[in-house]
Design an enzyme around this catalytic site. Structure first.
Site, PDB file in Angstrom:
ATOM      1  CG  HIS A   8       2.669  56.535   5.478  1.00 13.11           C
ATOM      2  ND1 HIS A   8       3.079  57.416   6.457  1.00 13.11           N
ATOM      3  CD2 HIS A   8       3.641  56.563   4.525  1.00 13.11           C
ATOM      4  CE1 HIS A   8       4.242  57.954   6.097  1.00 13.11           C
ATOM      5  NE2 HIS A   8       4.601  57.445   4.929  1.00 13.11           N
TER       6      HIS A   8
ATOM      7  CG  ASP B 108      10.118  53.436  10.788  1.00 15.86           C
ATOM      8  OD1 ASP B 108      10.167  54.354  11.614  1.00 15.86           O
ATOM      9  OD2 ASP B 108      10.266  53.602   9.570  1.00 15.86           O
TER      10      ASP B 108
ATOM     11  CG  ASN C 239      -0.216  67.468  -0.202  1.00 18.82           C
ATOM     12  OD1 ASN C 239      -0.736  68.457   0.295  1.00 18.82           O
ATOM     13  ND2 ASN C 239       0.875  66.908   0.290  1.00 18.82           N
TER      14      ASN C 239
ATOM     15  N   GLY D 251       2.681  62.210   1.677  1.00 26.55           N
ATOM     16  CA  GLY D 251       2.688  63.073   0.487  1.00 26.55           C
ATOM     17  C   GLY D 251       1.471  62.998  -0.402  1.00 26.55           C
TER      18      GLY D 251
ATOM     19  CG  ASP E  37       6.203  63.385  -7.891  1.00 32.58           C
ATOM     20  OD1 ASP E  37       4.984  63.425  -7.631  1.00 32.58           O
ATOM     21  OD2 ASP E  37       7.030  64.156  -7.380  1.00 32.58           O
TER      22      ASP E  37
END
Length: 403
Positions: free
Chosen positions: A207, A147, A335, A331, A283
């Protein structure tokens, strides 16, 4: 060539078997709750999903079940394990030693172990996955993909912290950055979509997932990134604080009478969006939904979240003396038209113009340009594919050694 890609976590192993001719995913899945009650394997072939409930005491048993499933008469996609030509592993931390992906041997294993103190939650688990693969697939080459490797081109002026230099010499305290495989994949893919050479572009890659980071990619090389010595620095994340006045933890520890470890857990697991929303959710989908329904506090959380991303993009445009493209991935990045629109609203001074309709439509795995044709800076959405990047590196390295 068929490459098995493995991402071995502390209590899970994610996997994909990829046919490199045509870069087709034959199957994928996850062995979860390893060493915990209720362990199971979720195996997917195309649209089919199969769940195998099985006790998995350790990573070796988990990988054994994965391999048996790959060759299973009903669930399998290959007839024999000999059809696996190589195994590619995600390794979170390569320290300063690893600037690119490498073929695993005893020396590499030792070096990964040596940098484990820099990623105590991840590297030991990554090592367990590698060792299990070496044991269960003898003679099959293993490749480690780090990474941190993509960020090893960051210059000293960007990676050194303004603390006594002896701590860098003693403990290698510096900016390492993470999500490198994702930043590398999406910057390369963005150049392809734009029909330009990566070596001619200044790209800012965002990201944005539960963990989040921004990278400045100048002519194909990373020159700065928002995560630092650990993945705690930088953006506001799901449960991580991101940038913080370093005196704050000491102040809280003194007032609350808590230990360094407890403070570390608060910053990693109870801060970010979760902390700002007073424990409502980590979230962003929940935060956006509540904000759209008129929740004023969640609106503020959204503003704080997006403002930090925009600030980093502005800083990296300065760091590269310009920017040609901004890429959203992961994510939230892939979206959330709301976050993308809000972030871009701060960037009009750079010549960013968003196409509202394209922004709304480019979700759920779609890729493309979401800025207007006359936007000076192109804005793109590129779904990340770290597994494919790991598989490509693995194929390249194995072909070089002529296996």
């Amino acid at each position: 060539m068929r490459v098995l890609v493995i991402n071995s976590g502390s209590s899970s192993i994610k996997y994909q078997l990829i046919e490199m001719e045509g870069e087709k995913v034959l199957c994928k899945g996850i062995a979860e709750r390893i060493g915990i009650e209720g362990s199971r394997l979720v195996h997917r072939v195309g649209d089919e999903k199969h769940v195998i409930e099985r006790e998995l005491p350790d990573h070796e048993e988990a990988l054994k079940l994965i391999l048996n499933t790959l060759v299973d008469e009903k669930l399998g996609v290959i007839k024999d394990l000999k059809e696996i030509d190589a195994v590619g592993h995600r390794v979170v931390h390569g320290g300063e030693r690893f600037k690119e992906s490498v073929l695993v041997d005893e020396e590499v294993l030792k070096a990964i172990e040596e940098v484990s103190p820099l990623a105590p939650l991840h590297n030991p688990a990554n090592l367990m996955g590698i060792k299990a693969a070496m044991k269960l697939l003898p003679g099959v080459p293993n490749v480690a993909v780090f990474d941190t490797a993509f960020h090893q081109t960051i210059p000293q002026k960007a990676y050194l912290y303004a603390i006594p230099y002896e701590y860098y010499e003693k403990y290698k305290i510096r900016r390492y950055g993470f999500h490198g495989t994702s930043h590398r994949y999406v910057s390369k893919r963005a150049a392809e979509i734009l029909g330009k050479k990566l070596e001619e572009l200044k790209i800012i890659t965002c990201h944005i997932g539960n963990g989040a980071s921004v990278a400045a990619v100048k002519y194909g090389k990373c020159v700065d990134t928002s995560m630092g010595f650990t993945p705690l620095e930088g953006l506001v994340m799901g449960t991580r604080s991101g940038d913080l006045d370093p005196a704050i933890p000491f102040f809280i520890m003194e007032k609350e009478g808590i230990s360094p470890q407890e403070m570390y857990d608060i910053l990693n697991k109870k801060s970010g969006v979760y902390g700002l929303s007073k424990g409502f959710s980590s979230d962003m989908r929940d935060i956006e939904e509540a904000a759209l329904k008129g929740d004023e506090w969640c609106k503020l959380v959204l503003e704080i979240y997006d403002y930090r991303i925009a600030k980093y993009i502005g800083a990296y445009a300065a760091a590269m003396n310009g920017v040609d493209a901004i890429v959203f991935t992961a994510g939230v990045g892939e979206n959330s038209p709301i976050t993308r629109e809000d972030v871009c609203s701060y960037l009009e001074f750079l010549g960013v113009k968003l196409d509202k309709q394209k922004n709304e439509e480019t979700i759920r795995g779609k890729e493309g340009i979401i800025s207007t044709p006359d936007s000076r800076v192109k804005v793109l959405v590129v779904p990340t594919n770290e597994e494919l990047m790991i598989a490509r590196d693995t194929k390249e390295i194995v072909e070089k050694i002529g296996r």
